[in-house]
Design a protein around this motif. Structure first.
Motif, mmCIF file in Angstrom:
data_model
loop_
_atom_site.group_PDB
_atom_site.id
_atom_site.type_symbol
_atom_site.label_atom_id
_atom_site.label_comp_id
_atom_site.label_asym_id
_atom_site.label_seq_id
_atom_site.Cartn_x
_atom_site.Cartn_y
_atom_site.Cartn_z
ATOM 1 N N TYR A 60 32.278 100.905 151.904
ATOM 2 C CA TYR A 60 31.317 101.982 151.712
ATOM 3 C C TYR A 60 31.671 103.176 152.587
ATOM 4 C CZ TYR A 60 28.356 98.341 149.673
ATOM 5 O OH TYR A 60 27.858 97.329 148.891
ATOM 6 N N ALA A 61 31.307 104.345 152.107
ATOM 7 C CA ALA A 61 31.385 105.527 152.945
ATOM 8 C C ALA A 61 30.365 105.378 154.075
ATOM 9 C CB ALA A 61 31.076 106.772 152.130
ATOM 10 N N ASP A 62 30.705 105.898 155.234
ATOM 11 C CA ASP A 62 29.800 105.781 156.383
ATOM 12 C C ASP A 62 28.433 106.389 156.089
ATOM 13 O OD1 ASP A 62 32.380 106.304 158.922
ATOM 14 O OD2 ASP A 62 31.725 104.500 157.864
ATOM 15 N N THR A 63 28.402 107.411 155.276
ATOM 16 C CA THR A 63 27.154 108.124 154.994
ATOM 17 C C THR A 63 26.167 107.303 154.168
ATOM 18 O OG1 THR A 63 28.248 109.155 153.110
ATOM 19 C CG2 THR A 63 28.157 110.429 155.156
ATOM 20 N N VAL A 64 26.642 106.219 153.529
ATOM 21 C CA VAL A 64 25.749 105.434 152.671
ATOM 22 C C VAL A 64 25.588 103.994 153.136
ATOM 23 C CG1 VAL A 64 26.382 106.897 150.721
ATOM 24 C CG2 VAL A 64 27.485 104.660 151.000
ATOM 25 N N LYS A 65 26.329 103.596 154.160
ATOM 26 C CA LYS A 65 26.241 102.221 154.651
ATOM 27 C C LYS A 65 24.816 101.882 155.049
ATOM 28 C CE LYS A 65 30.965 101.447 156.279
ATOM 29 N NZ LYS A 65 31.865 101.349 157.452
ATOM 30 N N GLY A 66 24.380 100.718 154.610
ATOM 31 C CA GLY A 66 23.022 100.291 154.916
ATOM 32 C C GLY A 66 21.983 100.771 153.930
ATOM 33 N N ARG A 67 22.362 101.707 153.060
ATOM 34 C CA ARG A 67 21.416 102.232 152.062
ATOM 35 C C ARG A 67 21.850 101.936 150.632
ATOM 36 N NH1 ARG A 67 20.753 107.515 151.531
ATOM 37 N NH2 ARG A 67 22.849 108.068 152.290
ATOM 38 N N PHE A 68 23.153 101.921 150.400
ATOM 39 C CA PHE A 68 23.690 101.689 149.057
ATOM 40 C C PHE A 68 24.344 100.312 148.997
ATOM 41 C CE2 PHE A 68 24.616 106.382 147.714
ATOM 42 C CZ PHE A 68 23.323 106.745 148.068
ATOM 43 N N THR A 69 24.249 99.686 147.831
ATOM 44 C CA THR A 69 24.895 98.390 147.614
ATOM 45 C C THR A 69 25.610 98.397 146.278
ATOM 46 O OG1 THR A 69 23.151 97.273 148.877
ATOM 47 C CG2 THR A 69 24.554 95.904 147.472
ATOM 48 N N GLU A 129 19.176 103.098 147.923
ATOM 49 C CA GLU A 129 17.867 103.052 148.569
ATOM 50 C C GLU A 129 17.765 104.177 149.593
ATOM 51 O OE1 GLU A 129 15.634 100.872 147.645
ATOM 52 O OE2 GLU A 129 16.824 99.353 146.579
ATOM 53 N N ASP A 130 16.526 104.507 149.938
ATOM 54 C CA ASP A 130 16.281 105.518 150.968
ATOM 55 C C ASP A 130 17.119 106.770 150.710
ATOM 56 O OD1 ASP A 130 16.729 105.767 154.586
ATOM 57 O OD2 ASP A 130 15.228 106.664 153.256
ATOM 58 N N LEU A 131 17.026 107.264 149.509
ATOM 59 C CA LEU A 131 17.846 108.414 149.121
ATOM 60 C C LEU A 131 17.451 109.670 149.893
ATOM 61 C CD1 LEU A 131 18.055 107.640 145.338
ATOM 62 C CD2 LEU A 131 20.025 108.082 146.806
ATOM 63 N N LYS A 132 18.455 110.471 150.177
ATOM 64 C CA LYS A 132 18.277 111.701 150.937
ATOM 65 C C LYS A 132 18.740 112.887 150.104
ATOM 66 C CE LYS A 132 19.561 109.074 155.087
ATOM 67 N NZ LYS A 132 18.195 108.913 155.614
ATOM 68 N N PRO A 133 18.254 114.076 150.395
ATOM 69 C CA PRO A 133 18.698 115.258 149.626
ATOM 70 C C PRO A 133 20.220 115.421 149.629
ATOM 71 C CG PRO A 133 16.754 115.806 150.895
ATOM 72 C CD PRO A 133 17.152 114.411 151.320
ATOM 73 N N SER A 171 16.266 112.078 138.797
ATOM 74 C CA SER A 171 15.688 112.833 139.908
ATOM 75 C C SER A 171 14.646 111.984 140.617
ATOM 76 C CB SER A 171 15.036 114.112 139.389
ATOM 77 O OG SER A 171 15.997 114.958 138.790
ATOM 78 N N VAL A 172 14.730 111.955 141.947
ATOM 79 C CA VAL A 172 13.774 111.199 142.746
ATOM 80 C C VAL A 172 13.398 111.995 143.982
ATOM 81 C CG1 VAL A 172 14.585 108.939 141.981
ATOM 82 C CG2 VAL A 172 15.599 109.997 144.007
ATOM 83 N N GLN A 173 12.309 111.593 144.596
ATOM 84 C CA GLN A 173 11.905 112.162 145.867
ATOM 85 C C GLN A 173 12.688 111.504 146.997
ATOM 86 O OE1 GLN A 173 9.464 114.536 146.582
ATOM 87 N NE2 GLN A 173 9.232 114.918 144.395
ATOM 88 N N GLU A 174 12.794 112.232 148.091
ATOM 89 C CA GLU A 174 13.441 111.672 149.278
ATOM 90 C C GLU A 174 12.794 110.340 149.646
ATOM 91 O OE1 GLU A 174 13.321 114.327 152.575
ATOM 92 O OE2 GLU A 174 14.736 113.151 153.768
ATOM 93 N N GLY A 175 13.648 109.354 149.964
ATOM 94 C CA GLY A 175 13.154 108.023 150.276
ATOM 95 C C GLY A 175 13.082 107.095 149.073
ATOM 96 N N GLY A 176 13.294 107.640 147.894
ATOM 97 C CA GLY A 176 13.227 106.850 146.675
ATOM 98 C C GLY A 176 14.492 106.066 146.411
ATOM 99 N N SER A 177 14.514 105.394 145.263
ATOM 100 C CA SER A 177 15.631 104.526 144.891
ATOM 101 C C SER A 177 16.082 104.811 143.471
ATOM 102 C CB SER A 177 15.209 103.052 144.981
ATOM 103 O OG SER A 177 14.745 102.727 146.263
ATOM 104 N N LEU A 178 17.348 104.541 143.239
ATOM 105 C CA LEU A 178 17.919 104.608 141.903
ATOM 106 C C LEU A 178 18.989 103.540 141.795
ATOM 107 C CD1 LEU A 178 18.483 108.425 141.182
ATOM 108 C CD2 LEU A 178 16.926 106.901 139.961
#
Length: 123
Positions: free
Chosen positions: A61-70, A85-89, A11-18
């Motif tokens: 990558y799925a369009d919804t995660v491009k630029g945030r997930f690697t 990165e930059d995780l969203k709800p 569990s992370v806050q919005e904007g966090g990373s895992l």
């Protein structure tokens, strides 16, 4: 039975990373492409990221995660990773590691599924 060992959810806050990890048996890792899918209750399982088995390490990558997930891999450890990165709800879901016949974001190409690891992003 092939076992894909996943770890790294939480569990992370919005904007966090895992960072998610998945380890496969050596013969499975070298034979199949691999990737990550996710699913929320009541919805279909969707492809998030895939990486090819060969040395080119072609990714998609799925369009919804491009630029945030690697997605990446470590051949010495028979493992793949998903740096988020930059995780969203809306990224909240159960994330599944998978082996695939074809390195595309379609569950129809999946050969093996992991047990899943939960990712929860709060606003």
């Amino acid at each position: 039975q092939v076992q894909l060992m996943e770890s790294g959810g939480g569990s992370v806050q919005e904007g966090g990373s895992l960072r998610l990890s998945c380890t496969a048996p050596d013969y499975t890792y070298t034979y199949y492409h691999m990737g990550w899918f996710r699913q929320v209750p009541g919805s279909v399982r969707e492809g998030v990221a895939v990486i090819s088995r060969d040395g080119d390490n072609i990714t998609d990558y799925a369009d919804t995660v491009k630029g945030r997930f690697t997605i990446s891999k470590d051949n010495a450890k028979y493992s793949i990773y998903l740096q988020m990165e930059d995780l969203k709800p809306e990224d909240t879901a159960m994330y599944f590691c998978a082996t695939l016949f074809v390195p595309e974001l379609r569950s129809g190409y999946v050969k093996h599924w992991g047990q899943g690891t939960q990712v929860t992003v709060s606003s």
